[in-house]
Design a protein around this motif. Structure first.
Motif, PDB file in Angstrom:
ATOM      1  N   GLY A  41       0.829  -1.203   0.000  1.00 54.47           N
ATOM      2  CA  GLY A  41       0.000   0.000   0.000  1.00 54.47           C
ATOM      3  C   GLY A  41       0.858   1.245   0.000  1.00 54.47           C
ATOM      4  N   THR A  42       0.320   2.332  -0.495  1.00 53.72           N
ATOM      5  CA  THR A  42       1.083   3.573  -0.645  1.00 53.72           C
ATOM      6  C   THR A  42       1.679   4.051   0.670  1.00 53.72           C
ATOM      7  OG1 THR A  42      -0.375   4.220  -2.458  1.00 53.72           O
ATOM      8  CG2 THR A  42       0.969   5.947  -1.471  1.00 53.72           C
ATOM      9  N   ALA A  43       0.913   3.926   1.753  1.00 50.00           N
ATOM     10  CA  ALA A  43       1.380   4.435   3.046  1.00 50.00           C
ATOM     11  C   ALA A  43       2.190   3.415   3.826  1.00 50.00           C
ATOM     12  CB  ALA A  43       0.190   4.895   3.879  1.00 50.00           C
ATOM     13  N   GLU A  44       2.213   2.156   3.366  1.00 46.67           N
ATOM     14  CA  GLU A  44       2.903   1.105   4.127  1.00 46.67           C
ATOM     15  C   GLU A  44       3.745   0.248   3.208  1.00 46.67           C
ATOM     16  OE1 GLU A  44       0.821  -0.572   7.732  1.00 46.67           O
ATOM     17  OE2 GLU A  44      -0.915  -0.037   6.515  1.00 46.67           O
ATOM     18  N   LYS A  45       4.586   0.884   2.400  1.00 42.46           N
ATOM     19  CA  LYS A  45       5.477   0.128   1.530  1.00 42.46           C
ATOM     20  C   LYS A  45       6.363  -0.767   2.385  1.00 42.46           C
ATOM     21  CE  LYS A  45       5.569   3.871  -1.849  1.00 42.46           C
ATOM     22  NZ  LYS A  45       6.401   4.922  -2.486  1.00 42.46           N
ATOM     23  N   GLY A  46       6.510  -2.006   1.952  1.00 42.60           N
ATOM     24  CA  GLY A  46       7.280  -2.968   2.729  1.00 42.60           C
ATOM     25  C   GLY A  46       6.435  -3.846   3.620  1.00 42.60           C
ATOM     26  N   LEU A  47       5.161  -3.517   3.779  1.00 41.52           N
ATOM     27  CA  LEU A  47       4.305  -4.289   4.679  1.00 41.52           C
ATOM     28  C   LEU A  47       4.153  -5.731   4.208  1.00 41.52           C
ATOM     29  CD1 LEU A  47       2.383  -4.554   7.070  1.00 41.52           C
ATOM     30  CD2 LEU A  47       0.549  -3.615   5.627  1.00 41.52           C
ATOM     31  N   THR A  48       4.041  -5.942   2.898  1.00 43.37           N
ATOM     32  CA  THR A  48       3.860  -7.304   2.398  1.00 43.37           C
ATOM     33  C   THR A  48       5.074  -8.162   2.728  1.00 43.37           C
ATOM     34  OG1 THR A  48       2.445  -6.499   0.619  1.00 43.37           O
ATOM     35  CG2 THR A  48       3.391  -8.694   0.357  1.00 43.37           C
ATOM     36  N   GLU A  49       6.283  -7.640   2.497  1.00 44.21           N
ATOM     37  CA  GLU A  49       7.474  -8.397   2.873  1.00 44.21           C
ATOM     38  C   GLU A  49       7.480  -8.689   4.373  1.00 44.21           C
ATOM     39  OE1 GLU A  49      10.987  -7.395  -0.344  1.00 44.21           O
ATOM     40  OE2 GLU A  49      10.855  -6.143   1.465  1.00 44.21           O
ATOM     41  N   THR A  50       7.041  -7.737   5.171  1.00 41.06           N
ATOM     42  CA  THR A  50       6.995  -7.935   6.622  1.00 41.06           C
ATOM     43  C   THR A  50       6.053  -9.081   6.986  1.00 41.06           C
ATOM     44  OG1 THR A  50       7.529  -5.616   7.046  1.00 41.06           O
ATOM     45  CG2 THR A  50       6.458  -6.834   8.824  1.00 41.06           C
ATOM     46  N   ILE A  51       4.911  -9.153   6.318  1.00 42.72           N
ATOM     47  CA  ILE A  51       3.949 -10.235   6.581  1.00 42.72           C
ATOM     48  C   ILE A  51       4.529 -11.583   6.169  1.00 42.72           C
ATOM     49  CG2 ILE A  51       1.731 -11.192   5.833  1.00 42.72           C
ATOM     50  CD1 ILE A  51       0.653  -8.315   5.809  1.00 42.72           C
ATOM     51  N   VAL A  52       5.191 -11.630   5.031  1.00 42.16           N
ATOM     52  CA  VAL A  52       5.842 -12.880   4.613  1.00 42.16           C
ATOM     53  C   VAL A  52       6.914 -13.261   5.633  1.00 42.16           C
ATOM     54  CG1 VAL A  52       7.238 -13.996   2.829  1.00 42.16           C
ATOM     55  CG2 VAL A  52       5.344 -12.490   2.166  1.00 42.16           C
ATOM     56  N   GLY A  53       7.670 -12.275   6.105  1.00 48.28           N
ATOM     57  CA  GLY A  53       8.695 -12.545   7.105  1.00 48.28           C
ATOM     58  C   GLY A  53       8.131 -13.078   8.407  1.00 48.28           C
ATOM     59  N   SER A  54       7.003 -12.553   8.837  1.00 50.33           N
ATOM     60  CA  SER A  54       6.397 -13.045  10.078  1.00 50.33           C
ATOM     61  C   SER A  54       5.894 -14.472   9.910  1.00 50.33           C
ATOM     62  CB  SER A  54       5.257 -12.115  10.524  1.00 50.33           C
ATOM     63  OG  SER A  54       4.159 -12.159   9.622  1.00 50.33           O
ATOM     64  N   TRP A  55       5.517 -14.838   8.680  1.00 52.21           N
ATOM     65  CA  TRP A  55       5.108 -16.223   8.397  1.00 52.21           C
ATOM     66  C   TRP A  55       6.324 -17.143   8.453  1.00 52.21           C
ATOM     67  CZ3 TRP A  55       5.944 -19.441   3.951  1.00 52.21           C
ATOM     68  CH2 TRP A  55       5.134 -20.584   3.901  1.00 52.21           C
ATOM     69  N   PHE A  56       7.434 -16.730   7.862  1.00 53.65           N
ATOM     70  CA  PHE A  56       8.662 -17.527   7.961  1.00 53.65           C
ATOM     71  C   PHE A  56       9.043 -17.744   9.424  1.00 53.65           C
ATOM     72  CE2 PHE A  56      10.253 -15.882   3.604  1.00 53.65           C
ATOM     73  CZ  PHE A  56       9.724 -16.988   2.956  1.00 53.65           C
ATOM     74  N   ALA A  57       8.873 -16.704  10.238  1.00 48.71           N
ATOM     75  CA  ALA A  57       9.313 -16.752  11.632  1.00 48.71           C
ATOM     76  C   ALA A  57       8.513 -17.752  12.466  1.00 48.71           C
ATOM     77  CB  ALA A  57       9.213 -15.359  12.265  1.00 48.71           C
ATOM     78  N   ARG A  58       7.396 -18.232  11.932  1.00 44.75           N
ATOM     79  CA  ARG A  58       6.609 -19.223  12.662  1.00 44.75           C
ATOM     80  C   ARG A  58       7.264 -20.600  12.640  1.00 44.75           C
ATOM     81  NH1 ARG A  58       0.759 -18.916  10.185  1.00 44.75           N
ATOM     82  NH2 ARG A  58       0.489 -20.689  11.609  1.00 44.75           N
ATOM     83  N   GLY A  59       8.319 -20.757  11.871  1.00 46.81           N
ATOM     84  CA  GLY A  59       9.076 -22.001  11.886  1.00 46.81           C
ATOM     85  C   GLY A  59       8.496 -23.070  10.979  1.00 46.81           C
ATOM     86  N   GLY A  60       8.746 -24.330  11.356  1.00 51.99           N
ATOM     87  CA  GLY A  60       8.270 -25.437  10.537  1.00 51.99           C
ATOM     88  C   GLY A  60       9.011 -25.558   9.224  1.00 51.99           C
ATOM     89  N   ALA A  61      10.225 -25.047   9.162  1.00 52.14           N
ATOM     90  CA  ALA A  61      11.049 -25.093   7.934  1.00 52.14           C
ATOM     91  C   ALA A  61      10.385 -24.378   6.768  1.00 52.14           C
ATOM     92  CB  ALA A  61      11.388 -26.533   7.561  1.00 52.14           C
ATOM     93  N   ARG A  62       9.504 -23.404   7.089  1.00 49.31           N
ATOM     94  CA  ARG A  62       8.811 -22.692   6.022  1.00 49.31           C
ATOM     95  C   ARG A  62       9.787 -22.055   5.033  1.00 49.31           C
ATOM     96  NH1 ARG A  62       5.188 -22.443  10.243  1.00 49.31           N
ATOM     97  NH2 ARG A  62       2.958 -22.405   9.695  1.00 49.31           N
ATOM     98  N   ARG A  63      10.810 -21.392   5.558  1.00 45.41           N
ATOM     99  CA  ARG A  63      11.726 -20.695   4.650  1.00 45.41           C
ATOM    100  C   ARG A  63      12.453 -21.674   3.732  1.00 45.41           C
ATOM    101  NH1 ARG A  63      13.573 -19.162   1.027  1.00 45.41           N
ATOM    102  NH2 ARG A  63      15.095 -17.521   0.624  1.00 45.41           N
ATOM    103  N   ASP A  64      12.881 -22.795   4.265  1.00 48.50           N
ATOM    104  CA  ASP A  64      13.644 -23.739   3.454  1.00 48.50           C
ATOM    105  C   ASP A  64      12.791 -24.419   2.386  1.00 48.50           C
ATOM    106  OD1 ASP A  64      15.990 -23.224   4.812  1.00 48.50           O
ATOM    107  OD2 ASP A  64      15.689 -24.835   6.271  1.00 48.50           O
ATOM    108  N   LYS A  65      11.483 -24.433   2.561  1.00 49.30           N
ATOM    109  CA  LYS A  65      10.596 -25.064   1.586  1.00 49.30           C
ATOM    110  C   LYS A  65      10.192 -24.119   0.459  1.00 49.30           C
ATOM    111  CE  LYS A  65       8.570 -28.153   5.066  1.00 49.30           C
ATOM    112  NZ  LYS A  65       7.352 -28.478   5.867  1.00 49.30           N
TER     113      LYS A  65
END
Length: 331
Positions: A55-79
């Protein structure tokens, strides 16, 4: 889920790419996580994002949401095969300072570090140049990528919205210095917008570059937009790009013919539009942008759909392509 190698690499990706452009802007964090979980469970391992999404006022927010999903573990990032982009002005509420956008070496290196921080990862599998930068020579761009590859921050480089001649230029300069060059091109390509067939896709195929089409339903136009208008469902088909496109009588007639044709075959328009892209030469993985798990499941059904020669011929009649290059350039 079927898999393919991305361009001339050994990187294996799902035949559908999960686009995250709606995460944060139209889909909240919890629902975004649910979509990513469902995609991974279905075998989708190719996730596409960009530093400017959110979004115009929150550039980078989507990457942040993806990052918070990776941080939940379960080898998400490696998959996941993770793709993001660089180019856009990341300033909020005004113009950026010089060298805080486009493809200068200093902005590429700064932007990678910012994306890595938001994504909570140590590497980006596919780093894509979101647009061409007419002021920055590819010699400089490739030198910056060399540094990032040596540091382990980036594995492969790709392009987005590049014309055919820029794909050729980028890869010729890379080849002269022994570099791999571009391995993918993310371009606008769908049944109703086939200009990429003139130069972009031929150039990509010539250089072994995998094609990753964006807007496979042309902003919802090919997803049963007219039917949804009549039924009063699908708010996005009544507004935005889809509604603007339907204001063109000629295009509206073609969309109506398309929906009538698929009604006769008992097929869903959105699924057919995706299945058509999956049948096209050079296409690695169309990018879907589901806002909900239901949207994702509808897109996944397209991977199981085989279009008959009769139906393909009718689709070509309704939405004719530009013809092969260079013959189609002839008067």
């Amino acid at each position: 889920m079927d898999y393919t190698t991305l361009g001339r690499t050994g990187l294996r990706v799902a035949r559908l790419a999960l686009g995250t452009m709606n995460f944060g802007a139209l889909t909240d964090e919890a629902d975004s996580h649910a979509v990513m979980d469902a995609a991974l469970d279905a075998g989708v391992n190719f996730f596409d994002t960009a530093n400017v999404y959110g979004g115009t006022a929150e550039k980078g927010l989507t990457e942040t949401i993806v990052g918070s999903w990776f941080a939940r573990g379960g080898a998400r990032r490696d998959k996941v095969v993770l793709a993001t982009k660089v180019y856009g002005n990341m300033a909020v509420g005004g113009p950026s300072w010089p060298n805080h956008d486009r493809l200068s070496a200093v902005n590429i290196r700064r932007s990678v570090d910012d994306s890595l921080r938001r994504l909570r990862t140590d590497r980006i599998d596919l780093y894509q140049f979101h647009h061409i930068d007419r002021d920055t020579p590819f010699e400089e761009i490739w030198q910056a990528i060399d540094v990032l590859v040596a540091q382990g921050k980036v594995l492969y480089a790709g392009s987005s919205n590049f014309p055919g001649y820029k794909i050729a230029q980028a890869n010729e300069i890379a080849a002269r210095t022994g570099r791999l060059g571009l391995v993918s091109e993310q371009c606008l390509y769908n049944l109703a917008e086939r200009r990429a067939e003139m130069e972009v896709i031929p150039a990509a195929r010539e250089y072994g570059v995998g094609v990753i089409p964006w807007s496979p339903l042309r902003g919802g136009l090919l997803g049963g937009a007219l039917r949804k208008q009549r039924e009063g469902t699908g708010a996005r088909s009544a507004t935005g790009r889809s509604a603007e496109a339907l204001a063109d009588p000629a295009l509206r007639d073609r969309v109506q013919a398309y929906e009538d044709l698929l009604d006769g075959f008992g097929l869903d328009p959105g699924e057919v539009a995706l299945a058509w892209l999956l049948s096209r030469p050079g296409v690695a993985a169309p990018i879907i942008g589901p806002r909900t798990v239901d949207h994702l499941e509808a897109a996944l059904r397209a991977t199981e759909l085989t279009l008959s020669d009769e139906l393909l011929a009718e689709l070509d009649r309704i939405f004719p392509g530009p013809g092969p290059a260079p013959e189609a350039f002839a008067w």
